[in-house]
Design a protein around this motif. Structure first.
Motif, PDB file in Angstrom:
ATOM      1  N   VAL A 273       0.846  -1.195   0.000  1.00 25.10           N
ATOM      2  CA  VAL A 273       0.000   0.000   0.000  1.00 25.10           C
ATOM      3  C   VAL A 273       0.882   1.244   0.000  1.00 25.10           C
ATOM      4  N   PRO A 274       1.574   1.500  -1.128  1.00 20.88           N
ATOM      5  CA  PRO A 274       2.493   2.637  -1.168  1.00 20.88           C
ATOM      6  C   PRO A 274       1.795   3.982  -0.962  1.00 20.88           C
ATOM      7  N   HIS A 275       0.485   4.016  -1.162  1.00 24.15           N
ATOM      8  CA  HIS A 275      -0.217   5.292  -0.969  1.00 24.15           C
ATOM      9  C   HIS A 275      -0.580   5.528   0.495  1.00 24.15           C
ATOM     10  N   MET A 276      -0.200   4.569   1.352  1.00 29.70           N
ATOM     11  CA  MET A 276      -0.424   4.762   2.792  1.00 29.70           C
ATOM     12  C   MET A 276       0.907   4.571   3.505  1.00 29.70           C
ATOM     13  N   PRO A 277       1.783   5.555   3.417  1.00 27.47           N
ATOM     14  CA  PRO A 277       3.135   5.400   3.969  1.00 27.47           C
ATOM     15  C   PRO A 277       3.154   4.993   5.437  1.00 27.47           C
ATOM     16  N   SER A 278       2.175   5.457   6.204  1.00 29.11           N
ATOM     17  CA  SER A 278       2.227   5.145   7.640  1.00 29.11           C
ATOM     18  C   SER A 278       1.948   3.658   7.889  1.00 29.11           C
ATOM     19  N   VAL A 279       1.158   3.039   7.009  1.00 22.56           N
ATOM     20  CA  VAL A 279       0.921   1.601   7.140  1.00 22.56           C
ATOM     21  C   VAL A 279       2.215   0.841   6.824  1.00 22.56           C
ATOM     22  N   GLU A 280       2.891   1.290   5.759  1.00 20.77           N
ATOM     23  CA  GLU A 280       4.158   0.652   5.389  1.00 20.77           C
ATOM     24  C   GLU A 280       5.168   0.774   6.548  1.00 20.77           C
TER      25      GLU A 280
END
Lengths: 170, 574
Positions: B302-309
């Motif tokens: 999920v590159p569009h959710m950096p905080s998840v990464e």
């Protein structure tokens, strides 16, 4: 603007009505001009007028609508090598100040009257300025792309490289 | 201020022009002074606006579901929020006319949803202001039993969850307790309880919760001010939707206010996305909290959710929590993803977002395929009315579709396009008139896309036109498949033979439904939408072919010789 009155000092002269009144009027006018000058000076200071004569990008953000452009410049690839003036003013000593005065006046007018297009769009003249600014640094690199005769057709660098100065612009 | 008092006693006619000139001079100085003063004041005002000031005249708290008091503190946002009653997209706009029926416009939808409440009433979407009213009066709710889980997204329900949770624990749940603390554990507990209720029971619970404006019973938007009459028991035949204005239960029950009526119910309001103390964006919906935590545990990139990464790379001591971990820019999408998602929201289980394996359609499908209801039965949404297949129903998977698109990948949030910044003097205000960016391409698109509006609109029209055409093509394939399956059954196909075909039907319908019920006609992720529709057509035709083969006589072995390659020109015959 206004000539300063030649004889501001109130003379205690024989009461010739005309001169006395004239003298008092000039004194009155001098006060008015003084108030104007003082108010003007204060406004210039309060509005950080001197910053507009500098090369500091923060001066451009005084005008609140430029905040977004400043923010996107801070995230762009050119943030370390060029400030606002490097791309948005000619590099010619006279042309630079003419453009600065022209944009300064019309930007102030637009923001004061709030009658400008949003999102802000660059004027054709200013686009020519940025194009020249690209070439000021990069001409050696792209001279094969340049027109044979000056004024000939030329690709606009920022048509493709739109985000070098302001990130996230297509 | 200086002013010129022109005096014209004509003592000396010769020099009468002198005083006039002087007066003129004084007037010029006065005017210039006025101009400078005006400029000064203008600069001062802009400096004040630039600080984005607000005055907290009214104290809003954790129970303030009524948006009106918030509007006193934040008038700019409130003004645009109120405009969600405006509806430019349907030709039947106006505050009481119901939007056009999709079932009338696309008859194949009735067959796609056969056996499911969506086949009796399914309409064009309209503004946020109507979300609660439209749910109260839709035939899906008035003619079929629905669960309280639906209100997770159609009402400002969090204080009600909190109250139910506190009451279940036997704790004090008076107005003050509810107003002072968000209390996640109680909200989670109440969420489970309300999801299991009947719709009308849950709706009545809303009215027993204070809404921050005691004694005031006029909701800002339609609906939400009367107890909902219990849904009618399932009728043997659903009233066909005639597209006329429906007088729903909400209106029929008007005036019947029961004694427990404390607050009004409201559609999505300020408190659903904002912390009343700090105005920070805040995720309030239990469904999203659980869903995104499950997604974080998966390995779907999920590159569009950096905080998840980032959370995945960390020690994972606690579940991913968007209110702790997410950036402001991520939250500008997450608050929308609280509701604009695919979910299970039926009576058999607490509402959940199916993201354990990821956000892509086949990952969601895998989650459903492997899921069992608490009673051990394999997961399904409904039994298809025409064939008896157990199939899935896609809700409005905007968040999932957007996640597969270029805008998400470029870090563009939902709010960037659907709630673009408006300038008020020197102040930047997010437009709370949530609507299609096409109605506001200037602010929504041109902030980034430096091309003429016409060109932008053409691009969108191209994408949506292609997607719509492909949806229609997939719909033809789907209806052909349904016909073929029914024919096969009539011809005596066994349950076992049909079982394999039902699996294909489920896959085909799920894919078509996923794109057609997603509110962007493919724009949120155009290639993804086309990929999904392509698969849908493929599965429909596979199922159709399999169904036809069941009835076809066995073909004899083909004896036709396969001709080998002979070069570009045939060999000459001399």
């Amino acid at each position: 603007m206004n000539e300063e009155p030649a004889e501001p000092e109130p003379q205690v002269a024989p009461p010739t009505a005309g001169r006395g009144i004239k003298g008092r009027f000039f004194a009155f006018l001098a006060v008015g001009v003084g108030v104007l000058a003082g108010l003007g000076l204060f406004t210039f200071g309060y509005g950080q007028g001197a910053s507009y004569l500098s090369n500091d990008p923060k001066g451009c953000v005084n005008c609140h609508v430029m905040q977004g452009h400043f923010d996107s410049w801070e995230q762009s690839s050119h943030r370390h090598v060029a400030v606002c003036n490097d791309c948005h003013l000619p590099h010619h000593p006279i042309g630079k100040w003419v453009t600065k005065a022209d944009n300064g006046f019309f930007h102030s007018l637009a923001f004061t009257l709030e009658n400008f297009h949003e999102p802000i769009q660059i004027k054709p003249r200013n686009r020519r300025v940025t194009q020249e600014a690209c070439l000021h640094c990069h001409a050696d690199l792209v001279h094969n792309l340049l027109p044979a005769e000056s004024g000939g057709d030329m690709l606009n660098c920022i048509h493709c490289h739109s985000d070098v100065g302001h990130a996230f612009k297509d | 201020m200086s002013s010129a008092a022109a005096k014209t006693p004509a003592t000396k006619p010769k020099r009468s022009r002198g005083p006039l000139l002087l007066a003129l001079l004084a007037a010029v100085v006065a005017l210039a002074t006025v101009g400078v003063a005006a400029l000064l004041i203008s600069i001062f005002e802009h400096k004040q606006e630039g600080r984005t000031p607000f005055v907290r005249l009214v104290d809003v708290k954790e129970t303030s579901t009524d948006p009106v008091p918030w509007g006193i503190n934040w008038p700019s946002q409130f003004d645009s929020y109120r405009r969600t009653v405006d509806d430019e997209e349907t030709e039947r706009g106006g505050s009481s006319a119901m939007p056009a029926s999709k079932l009338d416009e696309h008859p194949w939808l009735k067959r796609l949803y056969a056996g499911y409440a969506f086949s009796i009433d399914y309409r064009e979407a309209r503004g946020h202001a109507y979300m609660l009213y439209d749910q109260e009066v839709t035939d899906r709710v008035t003619q079929r039993p629905q669960s309280g889980a639906c209100l997770h997204c159609h009402a400002s329900i969090i204080p009600t969850y909190r109250r139910l949770g506190l009451e279940a624990e036997g704790k004090e749940a008076d107005a003050e307790t509810l107003a002072n603390d968000f209390n996640w554990p109680a909200v989670m507990e109440g969420f489970k309880l309300a999801s299991a209720m009947e719709y009308s029971a849950a709706h009545n619970e809303l009215l027993k919760t204070p809404d921050g404006t005691p004694g005031e019973k006029n909701p800002l938007f339609p609906g939400g001010n009367t107890p909902n009459t219990p849904a009618n028991p399932p009728a043997s035949e659903g009233k066909p939707s005639d597209g006329e204005d429906d007088v729903g239960t909400g209106e029929e029950a008007a005036g019947k206010v029961d004694e427990h009526h404390l607050g009004d119910a409201h559609p999505v309001a300020c408190i659903d996305c904002h912390d009343p103390k700090t105005m920070e964006l805040r995720i309030t919906r239990p469904g999203f909290i659980n869903g995104i935590a499950a997604l974080a545990e998966s390995d779907d990139p999920v590159p569009h959710m950096p905080s998840v990464e980032r959370w995945r790379k960390g020690n994972r001591q606690r579940p991913y929590d968007p209110n702790v971990d997410a950036s402001r820019q991520e939250k500008r999408s997450f608050v929308c993803g609280q509701c604009h998602v695919e979910y299970y929201c039926g009576p058999k289980e607490t509402l959940f977002f199916p993201w354990q394996n990821g956000l892509k359609i086949e990952q969601i499908e895998k989650t459903y395929d492997g899921h069992k209801f608490p009673d051990g039965e394999p997961f399904y949404d409904f039994v298809h009315g025409e064939t008896g297949a157990h199939v899935y129903k896609a809700q409005h998977p905007e968040f999932e579709m957007w996640s597969q698109g270029i805008h998400a990948r470029s870090g563009v949030s939902c709010a960037d396009c659907h709630m673009p910044y408006q300038r008020e003097g020197a102040m930047k205000v997010s437009s709370h008139w949530v609507r299609s960016p096409l109605l506001n391409t200037n602010n929504a698109c041109q902030t980034c896309h430096n091309v003429p509006e016409e060109e932008l609109r053409d691009k969108v029209a191209t994408i949506q036109g292609r997607t719509t055409a492909q949806i229609e093509r997939a719909a033809v394939a789907l209806t052909d498949m349904l016909d073929a399956i029914r024919d096969a059954e009539a011809a005596g196909a066994t349950e076992e033979e049909l079982g394999l075909i039902f699996e294909l039907q489920k896959k085909a319908a799920w894919r078509l439904d996923f794109v057609s019920s997603e509110n962007s006609k493919g724009f949120h992720a155009d290639q993804e939408a086309m990929r999904i529709l392509g698969e849908s057509i493929d599965y429909s035709r596979q199922a159709e072919a399999a169904a036809l083969r069941l009835r076809a006589p066995k073909a004899p072995e083909s004896t036709r010789e396969v001709v080998p390659v002979e070069g570009v020109t045939p060999a000459r015959k001399n």
